[in-house]
Design a protein around this motif. Structure first.
Motif, short mmCIF file in Angstrom:
data_model
loop_
_atom_site.label_atom_id
_atom_site.label_comp_id
_atom_site.label_asym_id
_atom_site.label_seq_id
_atom_site.Cartn_x
_atom_site.Cartn_y
_atom_site.Cartn_z
N ARG A 145 0.87 -1.17 0.00
CA ARG A 145 0.00 0.00 0.00
C ARG A 145 0.91 1.22 0.00
O ARG A 145 1.77 1.35 0.86
N VAL A 146 0.71 2.09 -0.98
CA VAL A 146 1.54 3.28 -1.09
C VAL A 146 0.68 4.53 -0.99
O VAL A 146 -0.49 4.54 -1.36
N VAL A 147 1.30 5.58 -0.46
CA VAL A 147 0.66 6.89 -0.35
C VAL A 147 1.42 7.84 -1.27
O VAL A 147 2.64 7.96 -1.15
N ALA A 148 0.71 8.49 -2.18
CA ALA A 148 1.36 9.39 -3.13
C ALA A 148 0.73 10.78 -3.06
O ALA A 148 -0.48 10.92 -2.87
N VAL A 149 1.58 11.79 -3.22
CA VAL A 149 1.11 13.16 -3.42
C VAL A 149 1.55 13.57 -4.82
O VAL A 149 2.73 13.52 -5.15
N ILE A 150 0.56 13.95 -5.64
CA ILE A 150 0.78 14.17 -7.07
C ILE A 150 0.51 15.63 -7.42
O ILE A 150 -0.60 16.13 -7.17
N PRO A 151 1.48 16.33 -8.00
CA PRO A 151 1.26 17.75 -8.36
C PRO A 151 0.34 17.86 -9.57
O PRO A 151 0.19 16.90 -10.34
N PRO A 152 -0.27 19.03 -9.78
CA PRO A 152 -1.16 19.21 -10.93
C PRO A 152 -0.50 18.85 -12.26
O PRO A 152 -1.15 18.27 -13.14
N ALA A 153 0.80 19.18 -12.41
CA ALA A 153 1.48 18.91 -13.68
C ALA A 153 1.56 17.43 -13.99
O ALA A 153 1.70 17.05 -15.17
N GLU A 154 1.47 16.57 -12.97
CA GLU A 154 1.52 15.13 -13.17
C GLU A 154 0.16 14.49 -12.88
O GLU A 154 0.06 13.28 -12.70
N ALA A 155 -0.86 15.36 -12.84
CA ALA A 155 -2.24 14.89 -12.67
C ALA A 155 -3.06 15.38 -13.87
O ALA A 155 -2.86 14.92 -14.98
N PHE A 156 -3.94 16.37 -13.65
CA PHE A 156 -4.82 16.84 -14.71
C PHE A 156 -4.33 18.11 -15.39
O PHE A 156 -5.05 18.70 -16.20
N GLY A 157 -3.13 18.54 -15.05
CA GLY A 157 -2.55 19.70 -15.73
C GLY A 157 -3.30 20.97 -15.45
O GLY A 157 -4.03 21.10 -14.45
N ASP A 158 -3.15 21.94 -16.35
CA ASP A 158 -3.75 23.25 -16.13
C ASP A 158 -5.26 23.27 -16.41
O ASP A 158 -5.91 24.30 -16.26
N GLN A 159 -5.81 22.10 -16.81
CA GLN A 159 -7.26 22.01 -17.00
C GLN A 159 -7.97 21.66 -15.70
O GLN A 159 -9.16 21.96 -15.52
N GLY A 160 -7.26 20.99 -14.79
CA GLY A 160 -7.94 20.44 -13.63
C GLY A 160 -8.95 19.39 -14.06
O GLY A 160 -8.87 18.85 -15.16
N ASN A 161 -9.90 19.11 -13.21
CA ASN A 161 -10.97 18.17 -13.54
C ASN A 161 -12.23 18.62 -12.81
O ASN A 161 -12.45 18.30 -11.65
N GLU A 162 -13.03 19.41 -13.51
CA GLU A 162 -14.19 20.05 -12.90
C GLU A 162 -15.17 19.03 -12.34
O GLU A 162 -15.73 19.21 -11.25
N SER A 163 -15.39 17.94 -13.06
CA SER A 163 -16.39 16.96 -12.62
C SER A 163 -15.97 16.25 -11.34
O SER A 163 -16.81 15.71 -10.62
N LEU A 164 -14.67 16.24 -11.05
CA LEU A 164 -14.18 15.64 -9.82
C LEU A 164 -13.95 16.66 -8.72
O LEU A 164 -13.56 16.31 -7.61
N GLY A 165 -14.16 17.93 -9.02
CA GLY A 165 -13.92 18.98 -8.04
C GLY A 165 -12.45 19.24 -7.81
O GLY A 165 -12.05 19.67 -6.72
N VAL A 166 -11.63 19.01 -8.84
CA VAL A 166 -10.19 19.24 -8.75
C VAL A 166 -9.83 20.45 -9.61
O VAL A 166 -9.99 20.42 -10.83
N ALA A 167 -9.35 21.51 -8.96
CA ALA A 167 -8.96 22.72 -9.69
C ALA A 167 -7.58 22.55 -10.31
O ALA A 167 -6.84 21.62 -9.98
N ALA A 168 -7.25 23.46 -11.20
CA ALA A 168 -5.95 23.39 -11.89
C ALA A 168 -4.78 23.51 -10.93
O ALA A 168 -3.67 23.07 -11.26
#
Length: 327
Positions: A145-168
């Motif tokens: 079991r691993v715990v990760a912290v992922i920056p926006p650049a390695e997640a949804f980028g400058d678009q974020g993900n509105e449907s998930l409630g994740v901002a850019a």
């Protein structure tokens, strides 16, 4: 008409972690492309990932706490539970359960361990997924079991993900349980060939070459088991992971395959044409199956022009059944 495997709708767990995509389910008419990913480096331990507290048993929903916002420049990963299985390397396909949180608000975004959730069959060289997910999973052992912290650049980028409630500007916090490694080919026991069926030869990497008999195709669904596996039985509605190749009987042309185009693929048995589904349900994991599908159990009289299939074409599939899980 339901689609053939490469056109199947992705599982919800997969769509949530597609790079630059929203969580909406893609159309069953959309082709799934899986270009080879650039080399992804394994994430390492960091102060942000160490600050996340996780309790609970492996394979069960975690209890997670942290103080946001958590901001990192590159994905950090801390091992909360260390497994003793095989190490995940690039090119492997792994079964992963994950729970994702907004790294700013702490809100849980999604968990495959919630009721109705399904573990992700993750191809570790598939660039459609967010890079932070791949970096978090690679280089760990099955049972971890691993715990990760992922920056926006390695997640949804400058678009974020509105449907998930994740901002850019929001990072992600992910708790991932690495359940298993899925083989890349069927490993069952060879079975005697049946007369009148197409023949199959396998390359060193397991990729099939199908030779069609010089005869009219059967008018009914026909199947034979080329390799018999000893894994679980595939149930109706299960999420299955397979390698496959589809050939048109009349021409011998390969019109669709996972071999050489991204590797094993996962879909629900109810999300493909009836003949393909019939070839899966009741079979055991580890088996390789050949199925001959008449038009009425494939695309019917309409065919599928995008795949080069006419309304009278009989289809032949070789399918390696690699994993199956209840939806």
């Amino acid at each position: 008409m339901r689609s053939l495997p490469a056109f199947a709708a992705a599982a919800v767990a997969a769509t949530l972690l597609l790079a630059g995509c929203s969580a909406s389910t893609p159309s069953t008419d959309d082709a799934t492309s899986s270009p080879a990913a650039d080399a992804v480096q394994c994430a390492t331990d960091g102060s942000a990932s160490k600050s996340v507290t996780v309790t609970g048993d492996f394979g069960a929903a975690p209890t997670t706490s942290f103080t946001g916002p958590l901001n990192v420049d590159t994905t950090e990963r801390t091992v909360a539970i260390e497994g003793d299985g095989e190490t995940i390397e690039s090119g492997m396909t792994a079964t992963v359960d994950f729970t994702v949180y907004n790294g700013t608000s702490g809100t849980k975004v999604f968990s495959t361990l919630d009721e109705g959730g399904t573990a992700l069959q993750l191809s570790t060289d598939d660039s459609q997924y967010i890079p932070g997910l791949l970096k978090a999973v690679l280089c760990n052992t099955v049972g971890s079991r691993v715990v990760a912290v992922i920056p926006p650049a390695e997640a949804f980028g400058d678009q974020g993900n509105e449907s998930l409630g994740v901002a850019a500007t929001d990072s992600l916090v992910m708790v991932a349980d690495i359940e298993a490694i899925i083989p890349d080919r069927a490993d069952g026991v060879d079975q005697p060939a049946q007369d009148g069926f197409p023949t199959v030869e396998l390359a060193d990497d397991g990729a099939p070459t199908v030779t069609i008999p010089d005869a009219d195709p059967p008018t009914e669904l026909k199947m034979e088991t080329l390799k018999k596996g000893d894994g679980v039985v595939v149930g109706d509605g299960d999420n299955v992971t397979v390698q496959y190749q589809g050939v048109i009987w009349g021409t011998g042309k390969v019109f669709d395959q996972s071999w050489g185009t991204g590797g094993p693929t996962t879909f629900q048995t109810t999300g493909v044409v009836k003949g393909f589904s019939a070839a899966l349900v009741g079979q055991t994991v580890g088996s390789q199956v050949l199925v001959v599908i008449p038009p009425e159990l494939g695309y019917g009289s309409e065919g599928n022009s995008a795949a080069g299939i006419s309304g009278t074409d009989t289809l032949v599939f070789v399918v390696d059944i690699l994993a199956s899980a209840s939806a």
